[in-house]
Design a protein around this motif. Structure first.
Motif, PDB file in Angstrom:
ATOM      1  N   PHE A  12       0.868  -1.104  -0.202  1.00 25.19           N
ATOM      2  CA  PHE A  12       0.043  -0.254  -0.177  1.00 25.19           C
ATOM      3  C   PHE A  12       0.916   1.476  -0.116  1.00 25.19           C
ATOM      4  CE2 PHE A  12      -2.070   3.196   3.225  1.00 25.19           C
ATOM      5  CZ  PHE A  12      -2.865   3.924   2.098  1.00 25.19           C
ATOM      6  N   ARG A  13       2.018   1.278   1.133  1.00 26.11           N
ATOM      7  CA  ARG A  13       2.166   2.092   0.952  1.00 26.11           C
ATOM      8  C   ARG A  13       3.765   2.493  -0.344  1.00 26.11           C
ATOM      9  NH1 ARG A  13       7.732   3.627   2.691  1.00 26.11           N
ATOM     10  NH2 ARG A  13       8.055   5.440   3.714  1.00 26.11           N
ATOM     11  N   GLU A  14       3.858   1.772  -0.711  1.00 20.87           N
ATOM     12  CA  GLU A  14       4.627   1.937  -2.460  1.00 20.87           C
ATOM     13  C   GLU A  14       3.584   1.774  -3.100  1.00 20.87           C
ATOM     14  OE1 GLU A  14       6.964  -1.856  -2.946  1.00 20.87           O
ATOM     15  OE2 GLU A  14       8.622  -2.234  -1.371  1.00 20.87           O
ATOM     16  N   ALA A  15       2.325   1.565  -3.336  1.00 18.10           N
ATOM     17  CA  ALA A  15       1.559   2.250  -4.142  1.00 18.10           C
ATOM     18  C   ALA A  15       1.364   3.654  -4.184  1.00 18.10           C
ATOM     19  CB  ALA A  15       0.420   1.473  -4.312  1.00 18.10           C
ATOM     20  N   VAL A  16       1.037   3.755  -2.947  1.00 11.81           N
ATOM     21  CA  VAL A  16       0.961   5.307  -2.785  1.00 11.81           C
ATOM     22  C   VAL A  16       2.384   6.281  -3.502  1.00 11.81           C
ATOM     23  CG1 VAL A  16       0.312   7.505  -1.208  1.00 11.81           C
ATOM     24  CG2 VAL A  16      -1.081   4.948  -0.846  1.00 11.81           C
ATOM     25  N   ARG A  17       3.224   5.702  -2.455  1.00 11.24           N
ATOM     26  CA  ARG A  17       4.540   7.203  -2.702  1.00 11.24           C
ATOM     27  C   ARG A  17       4.091   6.831  -4.186  1.00 11.24           C
ATOM     28  NH1 ARG A  17       9.110   3.626  -1.455  1.00 11.24           N
ATOM     29  NH2 ARG A  17       9.098   2.323  -3.782  1.00 11.24           N
ATOM     30  N   ARG A  56      -6.120  18.132  -4.227  1.00 11.62           N
ATOM     31  CA  ARG A  56      -5.838  18.298  -5.250  1.00 11.62           C
ATOM     32  C   ARG A  56      -4.644  17.938  -6.036  1.00 11.62           C
ATOM     33  NH1 ARG A  56      -4.605  24.976  -3.834  1.00 11.62           N
ATOM     34  NH2 ARG A  56      -3.985  23.079  -2.208  1.00 11.62           N
ATOM     35  N   LEU A  57      -4.304  17.477  -3.859  1.00 15.08           N
ATOM     36  CA  LEU A  57      -2.647  16.029  -4.341  1.00 15.08           C
ATOM     37  C   LEU A  57      -3.606  15.124  -5.299  1.00 15.08           C
ATOM     38  CD1 LEU A  57      -0.861  17.136  -1.214  1.00 15.08           C
ATOM     39  CD2 LEU A  57      -0.652  17.247  -4.206  1.00 15.08           C
ATOM     40  N   ALA A  58      -4.827  14.062  -4.925  1.00 12.51           N
ATOM     41  CA  ALA A  58      -5.224  12.844  -5.299  1.00 12.51           C
ATOM     42  C   ALA A  58      -4.971  12.479  -7.133  1.00 12.51           C
ATOM     43  CB  ALA A  58      -6.499  12.980  -5.398  1.00 12.51           C
ATOM     44  N   PRO A  59      -4.070  11.851  -7.428  1.00 10.59           N
ATOM     45  CA  PRO A  59      -3.845  11.428  -8.940  1.00 10.59           C
ATOM     46  C   PRO A  59      -5.566  11.353  -9.784  1.00 10.59           C
ATOM     47  CG  PRO A  59      -2.482  10.571  -7.477  1.00 10.59           C
ATOM     48  CD  PRO A  59      -3.070  10.667  -6.546  1.00 10.59           C
ATOM     49  N   PRO A  60      -5.010  11.721 -10.776  1.00 13.07           N
ATOM     50  CA  PRO A  60      -6.427  11.121 -11.716  1.00 13.07           C
ATOM     51  C   PRO A  60      -6.780   9.434 -11.781  1.00 13.07           C
ATOM     52  CG  PRO A  60      -4.745  12.617 -13.036  1.00 13.07           C
ATOM     53  CD  PRO A  60      -4.333  12.649 -11.320  1.00 13.07           C
ATOM     54  N   PRO A  61      -7.320   9.145 -11.842  1.00 14.93           N
ATOM     55  CA  PRO A  61      -8.839   9.417 -11.675  1.00 14.93           C
ATOM     56  C   PRO A  61      -9.557  10.349 -11.025  1.00 14.93           C
ATOM     57  CG  PRO A  61      -9.441   7.153 -12.121  1.00 14.93           C
ATOM     58  CD  PRO A  61      -7.589   7.357 -11.215  1.00 14.93           C
ATOM     59  N   HIS A  62      -9.504   9.664  -9.268  1.00  9.79           N
ATOM     60  CA  HIS A  62      -9.713   9.973  -8.178  1.00  9.79           C
ATOM     61  C   HIS A  62      -9.919  11.781  -8.182  1.00  9.79           C
ATOM     62  CE1 HIS A  62      -8.224   6.472  -7.770  1.00  9.79           C
ATOM     63  NE2 HIS A  62      -7.226   6.419  -7.800  1.00  9.79           N
ATOM     64  N   ARG A  63     -10.869  11.276  -7.508  1.00  6.54           N
ATOM     65  CA  ARG A  63     -11.441  13.499  -7.269  1.00  6.54           C
ATOM     66  C   ARG A  63     -10.868  13.941  -5.968  1.00  6.54           C
ATOM     67  NH1 ARG A  63     -16.934  14.383 -10.106  1.00  6.54           N
ATOM     68  NH2 ARG A  63     -16.215  13.106 -12.129  1.00  6.54           N
ATOM     69  N   THR A  64     -10.634  13.009  -4.489  1.00  2.00           N
ATOM     70  CA  THR A  64     -10.696  13.135  -3.863  1.00  2.00           C
ATOM     71  C   THR A  64      -9.169  12.309  -3.041  1.00  2.00           C
ATOM     72  OG1 THR A  64     -11.552  12.054  -2.050  1.00  2.00           O
ATOM     73  CG2 THR A  64     -12.699  13.686  -3.045  1.00  2.00           C
ATOM     74  N   PHE A  65      -8.804  12.799  -2.323  1.00  2.00           N
ATOM     75  CA  PHE A  65      -7.340  12.021  -1.522  1.00  2.00           C
ATOM     76  C   PHE A  65      -7.858  10.832  -0.796  1.00  2.00           C
ATOM     77  CE2 PHE A  65      -3.402  11.587   0.774  1.00  2.00           C
ATOM     78  CZ  PHE A  65      -2.885  12.188  -0.441  1.00  2.00           C
ATOM     79  N   HIS A  66      -9.180  10.915  -0.658  1.00  2.00           N
ATOM     80  CA  HIS A  66      -9.710   9.863   1.015  1.00  2.00           C
ATOM     81  C   HIS A  66      -9.961   8.968  -0.461  1.00  2.00           C
ATOM     82  CE1 HIS A  66     -11.769   7.592   3.729  1.00  2.00           C
ATOM     83  NE2 HIS A  66     -12.661   7.428   2.750  1.00  2.00           N
ATOM     84  N   THR A  67     -10.608   8.713  -1.484  1.00  2.00           N
ATOM     85  CA  THR A  67     -11.237   7.902  -2.714  1.00  2.00           C
ATOM     86  C   THR A  67      -9.760   7.425  -3.671  1.00  2.00           C
ATOM     87  OG1 THR A  67     -11.568   9.084  -4.207  1.00  2.00           O
ATOM     88  CG2 THR A  67     -13.406   8.762  -3.206  1.00  2.00           C
ATOM     89  N   PHE A  68      -9.082   8.017  -3.795  1.00  2.00           N
ATOM     90  CA  PHE A  68      -7.125   7.358  -3.760  1.00  2.00           C
ATOM     91  C   PHE A  68      -6.850   6.702  -2.986  1.00  2.00           C
ATOM     92  CE2 PHE A  68      -2.759   9.164  -3.607  1.00  2.00           C
ATOM     93  CZ  PHE A  68      -2.335   7.696  -4.242  1.00  2.00           C
ATOM     94  N   LEU A  69      -6.837   7.146  -1.726  1.00  2.00           N
ATOM     95  CA  LEU A  69      -5.920   6.024  -0.743  1.00  2.00           C
ATOM     96  C   LEU A  69      -6.652   4.515  -1.273  1.00  2.00           C
ATOM     97  CD1 LEU A  69      -5.584   8.780   1.992  1.00  2.00           C
ATOM     98  CD2 LEU A  69      -3.663   7.720   0.290  1.00  2.00           C
ATOM     99  N   LEU A  70      -8.183   5.414   0.079  1.00  2.89           N
ATOM    100  CA  LEU A  70      -8.843   3.500  -0.165  1.00  2.89           C
ATOM    101  C   LEU A  70      -8.641   3.278  -1.954  1.00  2.89           C
ATOM    102  CD1 LEU A  70     -12.475   5.329   0.729  1.00  2.89           C
ATOM    103  CD2 LEU A  70     -10.295   3.207   1.683  1.00  2.89           C
ATOM    104  N   ALA A  71      -8.146   3.853  -2.741  1.00  3.06           N
ATOM    105  CA  ALA A  71      -7.888   2.285  -3.745  1.00  3.06           C
ATOM    106  C   ALA A  71      -7.005   1.885  -4.238  1.00  3.06           C
ATOM    107  CB  ALA A  71      -8.766   3.697  -5.670  1.00  3.06           C
TER     108      ALA A  71
END
Length: 97
Positions: A12-17, A56-71
């Motif tokens: 998870f950490r590696e993917a987020v990074r 604003r830091l959430a990479p596309p296609p995510h609209r929120t940082f929260h949904t990015f982290l969950l994905a």
């Protein structure tokens, strides 16, 4: 009891990074295709990015940082799950409904 958290945390950490830095540094690579981000000493900037929670830091296609982290968490789990032993069914406690 076997802990599942740490084996999930590592991918998870590696993917987020990778997702965050790749997205943030895309414009650098567009200008300078040979540019590379050194993975040394990435802990402090990564923690700052994670702590900000800025949508604003959430990479596309995510609209929120929260949904990015969950994905990213789901992706880490999906990568790891086939390699985990199946848990034995838990015995139900007497009187439990």
């Amino acid at each position: 009891m076997d802990a599942v958290g740490l084996p999930v945390l590592i991918p998870f950490r590696e993917a987020v990074r990778e997702s965050l830095f790749s997205c943030l540094l895309a414009s650098c690579r567009a200008t300078e295709p040979e540019s590379r981000y050194s993975r040394h000493d990435h802990e402090e900037p990564l923690r700052a990015l994670l702590s900000s929670g800025d949508d604003r830091l959430a990479p596309p296609p995510h609209r929120t940082f929260h949904t990015f982290l969950l994905a990213e968490l789901r992706l880490a789990w999906l990568m790891l799950a086939p390699h985990l032993p199946r848990a034995a069914p838990r015995a139900r406690c007497a009187g439990a409904s």
